[in-house]
Design a protein around this motif. Structure first.
Motif, PDB file in Angstrom:
ATOM      1  N   ALA A  24       0.832  -1.210   0.000  1.00 43.84           N
ATOM      2  CA  ALA A  24       0.000   0.000   0.000  1.00 43.84           C
ATOM      3  C   ALA A  24       0.864   1.258   0.000  1.00 43.84           C
ATOM      4  O   ALA A  24       0.598   2.202  -0.764  1.00 43.84           O
ATOM      5  CB  ALA A  24      -0.930  -0.007   1.211  1.00 43.84           C
ATOM      6  N   LEU A  25       1.904   1.282   0.820  1.00 47.83           N
ATOM      7  CA  LEU A  25       2.770   2.464   0.876  1.00 47.83           C
ATOM      8  C   LEU A  25       3.557   2.643  -0.425  1.00 47.83           C
ATOM      9  O   LEU A  25       3.667   3.763  -0.939  1.00 47.83           O
ATOM     10  CB  LEU A  25       3.710   2.366   2.068  1.00 47.83           C
ATOM     11  N   LEU A  26       4.085   1.565  -0.973  1.00 48.18           N
ATOM     12  CA  LEU A  26       4.798   1.671  -2.249  1.00 48.18           C
ATOM     13  C   LEU A  26       3.850   2.056  -3.384  1.00 48.18           C
ATOM     14  O   LEU A  26       4.235   2.797  -4.291  1.00 48.18           O
ATOM     15  CB  LEU A  26       5.509   0.355  -2.572  1.00 48.18           C
ATOM     16  N   SER A  27       2.618   1.570  -3.316  1.00 48.38           N
ATOM     17  CA  SER A  27       1.617   1.949  -4.316  1.00 48.38           C
ATOM     18  C   SER A  27       1.339   3.441  -4.263  1.00 48.38           C
ATOM     19  O   SER A  27       1.245   4.106  -5.299  1.00 48.38           O
ATOM     20  CB  SER A  27       0.312   1.178  -4.096  1.00 48.38           C
ATOM     21  N   LEU A  28       1.209   3.968  -3.050  1.00 51.50           N
ATOM     22  CA  LEU A  28       0.955   5.397  -2.891  1.00 51.50           C
ATOM     23  C   LEU A  28       2.139   6.220  -3.404  1.00 51.50           C
ATOM     24  O   LEU A  28       1.947   7.211  -4.124  1.00 51.50           O
ATOM     25  CB  LEU A  28       0.673   5.724  -1.428  1.00 51.50           C
ATOM     26  N   LEU A  29       3.352   5.805  -3.065  1.00 49.29           N
ATOM     27  CA  LEU A  29       4.533   6.532  -3.528  1.00 49.29           C
ATOM     28  C   LEU A  29       4.667   6.491  -5.047  1.00 49.29           C
ATOM     29  O   LEU A  29       4.956   7.502  -5.684  1.00 49.29           O
ATOM     30  CB  LEU A  29       5.794   5.952  -2.876  1.00 49.29           C
TER      31      LEU A  29
ATOM     32  N   ALA B 180       2.264   5.947  -7.288  1.00 49.63           N
ATOM     33  CA  ALA B 180       1.164   6.697  -7.901  1.00 49.63           C
ATOM     34  C   ALA B 180       1.432   8.196  -7.816  1.00 49.63           C
ATOM     35  O   ALA B 180       1.211   8.932  -8.785  1.00 49.63           O
ATOM     36  CB  ALA B 180      -0.163   6.349  -7.216  1.00 49.63           C
ATOM     37  N   ALA B 181       1.933   8.648  -6.666  1.00 50.12           N
ATOM     38  CA  ALA B 181       2.250  10.069  -6.519  1.00 50.12           C
ATOM     39  C   ALA B 181       3.362  10.475  -7.480  1.00 50.12           C
ATOM     40  O   ALA B 181       3.280  11.522  -8.138  1.00 50.12           O
ATOM     41  CB  ALA B 181       2.649  10.375  -5.075  1.00 50.12           C
ATOM     42  N   ALA B 182       4.406   9.650  -7.599  1.00 52.60           N
ATOM     43  CA  ALA B 182       5.508   9.964  -8.518  1.00 52.60           C
ATOM     44  C   ALA B 182       5.024   9.998  -9.961  1.00 52.60           C
ATOM     45  O   ALA B 182       5.421  10.871 -10.743  1.00 52.60           O
ATOM     46  CB  ALA B 182       6.633   8.940  -8.358  1.00 52.60           C
ATOM     47  N   SER B 183       4.148   9.072 -10.330  1.00 55.54           N
ATOM     48  CA  SER B 183       3.612   9.040 -11.695  1.00 55.54           C
ATOM     49  C   SER B 183       2.781  10.277 -11.985  1.00 55.54           C
ATOM     50  O   SER B 183       2.898  10.883 -13.056  1.00 55.54           O
ATOM     51  CB  SER B 183       2.747   7.797 -11.906  1.00 55.54           C
ATOM     52  N   CYS B 184       1.939  10.669 -11.047  1.00 55.36           N
ATOM     53  CA  CYS B 184       1.079  11.840 -11.257  1.00 55.36           C
ATOM     54  C   CYS B 184       1.895  13.131 -11.316  1.00 55.36           C
ATOM     55  O   CYS B 184       1.613  13.996 -12.143  1.00 55.36           O
ATOM     56  CB  CYS B 184       0.023  11.920 -10.158  1.00 55.36           C
ATOM     57  N   VAL B 185       2.890  13.253 -10.461  1.00 59.13           N
ATOM     58  CA  VAL B 185       3.740  14.443 -10.493  1.00 59.13           C
ATOM     59  C   VAL B 185       4.497  14.501 -11.815  1.00 59.13           C
ATOM     60  O   VAL B 185       4.574  15.540 -12.464  1.00 59.13           O
ATOM     61  CB  VAL B 185       4.704  14.476  -9.282  1.00 59.13           C
ATOM     62  N   GLY B 186       5.055  13.361 -12.230  1.00 58.74           N
ATOM     63  CA  GLY B 186       5.769  13.313 -13.507  1.00 58.74           C
ATOM     64  C   GLY B 186       4.868  13.632 -14.686  1.00 58.74           C
ATOM     65  O   GLY B 186       5.284  14.309 -15.631  1.00 58.74           O
ATOM     66  N   PHE B 187       3.637  13.178 -14.633  1.00 62.12           N
ATOM     67  CA  PHE B 187       2.672  13.447 -15.698  1.00 62.12           C
ATOM     68  C   PHE B 187       2.308  14.925 -15.738  1.00 62.12           C
ATOM     69  O   PHE B 187       2.197  15.527 -16.805  1.00 62.12           O
ATOM     70  CB  PHE B 187       1.425  12.589 -15.476  1.00 62.12           C
TER      71      PHE B 187
ATOM     72  N   HIS C  80      17.272  10.056 -18.876  1.00 64.04           N
ATOM     73  CA  HIS C  80      17.384   9.437 -17.571  1.00 64.04           C
ATOM     74  C   HIS C  80      16.202   8.507 -17.387  1.00 64.04           C
ATOM     75  O   HIS C  80      15.234   8.551 -18.129  1.00 64.04           O
ATOM     76  CB  HIS C  80      17.446  10.490 -16.464  1.00 64.04           C
ATOM     77  N   VAL C  81      16.282   7.637 -16.402  1.00 63.96           N
ATOM     78  CA  VAL C  81      15.238   6.653 -16.169  1.00 63.96           C
ATOM     79  C   VAL C  81      14.702   6.872 -14.762  1.00 63.96           C
ATOM     80  O   VAL C  81      15.465   6.964 -13.812  1.00 63.96           O
ATOM     81  CB  VAL C  81      15.798   5.219 -16.311  1.00 63.96           C
ATOM     82  N   ASP C  82      13.373   6.965 -14.624  1.00 65.68           N
ATOM     83  CA  ASP C  82      12.810   7.114 -13.296  1.00 65.68           C
ATOM     84  C   ASP C  82      12.437   5.752 -12.731  1.00 65.68           C
ATOM     85  O   ASP C  82      12.759   4.727 -13.296  1.00 65.68           O
ATOM     86  CB  ASP C  82      11.630   8.085 -13.298  1.00 65.68           C
ATOM     87  N   SER C  83      11.738   5.723 -11.617  1.00 66.27           N
ATOM     88  CA  SER C  83      11.481   4.469 -10.912  1.00 66.27           C
ATOM     89  C   SER C  83      10.634   3.484 -11.705  1.00 66.27           C
ATOM     90  O   SER C  83      10.618   2.305 -11.402  1.00 66.27           O
ATOM     91  CB  SER C  83      10.805   4.768  -9.576  1.00 66.27           C
ATOM     92  N   PHE C  84       9.921   3.930 -12.710  1.00 70.21           N
ATOM     93  CA  PHE C  84       9.110   3.027 -13.511  1.00 70.21           C
ATOM     94  C   PHE C  84       9.817   2.624 -14.791  1.00 70.21           C
ATOM     95  O   PHE C  84       9.239   2.021 -15.667  1.00 70.21           O
ATOM     96  CB  PHE C  84       7.770   3.674 -13.864  1.00 70.21           C
ATOM     97  N   GLU C  85      11.087   3.002 -14.920  1.00 66.56           N
ATOM     98  CA  GLU C  85      11.914   2.687 -16.072  1.00 66.56           C
ATOM     99  C   GLU C  85      11.368   3.297 -17.365  1.00 66.56           C
ATOM    100  O   GLU C  85      11.477   2.723 -18.432  1.00 66.56           O
ATOM    101  CB  GLU C  85      12.090   1.174 -16.225  1.00 66.56           C
ATOM    102  N   PHE C  86      10.763   4.476 -17.266  1.00 65.03           N
ATOM    103  CA  PHE C  86      10.355   5.202 -18.457  1.00 65.03           C
ATOM    104  C   PHE C  86      11.566   5.996 -18.934  1.00 65.03           C
ATOM    105  O   PHE C  86      12.246   6.610 -18.137  1.00 65.03           O
ATOM    106  CB  PHE C  86       9.243   6.209 -18.174  1.00 65.03           C
ATOM    107  N   VAL C  87      11.804   6.022 -20.193  1.00 65.62           N
ATOM    108  CA  VAL C  87      12.887   6.845 -20.704  1.00 65.62           C
ATOM    109  C   VAL C  87      12.275   8.156 -21.152  1.00 65.62           C
ATOM    110  O   VAL C  87      11.393   8.185 -21.991  1.00 65.62           O
ATOM    111  CB  VAL C  87      13.604   6.150 -21.883  1.00 65.62           C
ATOM    112  N   TRP C  88      12.746   9.243 -20.591  1.00 65.43           N
ATOM    113  CA  TRP C  88      12.250  10.556 -20.934  1.00 65.43           C
ATOM    114  C   TRP C  88      13.386  11.283 -21.631  1.00 65.43           C
ATOM    115  O   TRP C  88      14.493  11.320 -21.126  1.00 65.43           O
ATOM    116  CB  TRP C  88      11.847  11.328 -19.690  1.00 65.43           C
ATOM    117  N   MET C  89      13.136  11.835 -22.766  1.00 67.11           N
ATOM    118  CA  MET C  89      14.185  12.493 -23.523  1.00 67.11           C
ATOM    119  C   MET C  89      14.093  14.011 -23.351  1.00 67.11           C
ATOM    120  O   MET C  89      13.024  14.567 -23.209  1.00 67.11           O
ATOM    121  CB  MET C  89      14.046  12.176 -25.010  1.00 67.11           C
TER     122      MET C  89
END
Length: 181
Positions: free
Chosen positions: A13-18, A20-27, A167-176
């Motif tokens: 639950a805690l990792l899910s919250l972290l 999800a928050a990182a994904s939303c902030v990045g988005f 660089h690669v974030d925690s979800f291994e997305f490559v952002w250019m």
């Protein structure tokens, strides 16, 4: 307060919250592409951008407006691929938030999350991650738009971005990011 989760479930639950928050902030943040226009730093994401040219009618010239904001409309987003990316990534972030908040409530309310509900929530998280990953995979297809060409010194194309660092974030997305250094 009694919990319906085991110790592993609470960590989930805690990792899910972290995540999800990182994904939303990045988005939400408009720093997916960085470059310069008219000697000013420019950045933009799928539906937001910072520093953009506007026509000053008083002086009859184009000036850089140095502030961040959303595109005026959904159709103002530079390319079809970015519009699709915005919707797909937004839905994925929404699914991750739904699961994270439900799991967080499961930490406080007994018998809220059963083994079956936990498995379904894990499946929903997987789908949310796939949507975010596929949305980010669509994003590079819009790099040949006029906005990106201007920001990357008119040298960008779908598979040629000029000088690029990643660089690669925690979800291994490559952002250019474009840079004019």
């Amino acid at each position: 307060m009694a919990s319906s989760l085991t110790c592993t479930g609470v960590i989930w639950a805690l990792l899910s919250l972290l995540s999800a928050a990182a994904s939303c902030v990045g988005f939400f943040m408009p720093y997916w592409l960085l470059g310069t226009q008219m000697d000013k730093p420019v950045s933009f994401g799928t539906f937001r951008r910072c520093s953009y040219p506007v026509r000053d009618e008083e002086r009859q010239m184009t000036v850089m407006l140095e502030q961040c904001g959303r595109y005026a409309s959904f159709h103002g987003i530079p390319s079809l691929q970015w519009r699709i990316c915005t919707v797909v990534t937004g839905v994925g972030c929404g699914l991750l938030l739904l699961v994270a908040l439900t799991a967080l409530m499961g930490c406080c309310i007994s018998d809220l999350i059963s083994r079956t509900i936990g498995r379904v929530a894990g499946g929903i998280q997987f789908v949310g991650g796939l949507l975010i990953g596929s949305g980010c995979a669509l994003y590079p297809l819009g790099w040949d738009s006029e906005e990106v060409r201007q920001t990357c010194n008119n040298s960008s194309d779908q598979f040629k971005l000029g000088k690029v660092s990643s660089h690669v974030d925690s979800f291994e997305f490559v952002w250019m990011f474009c840079s004019q250094r």
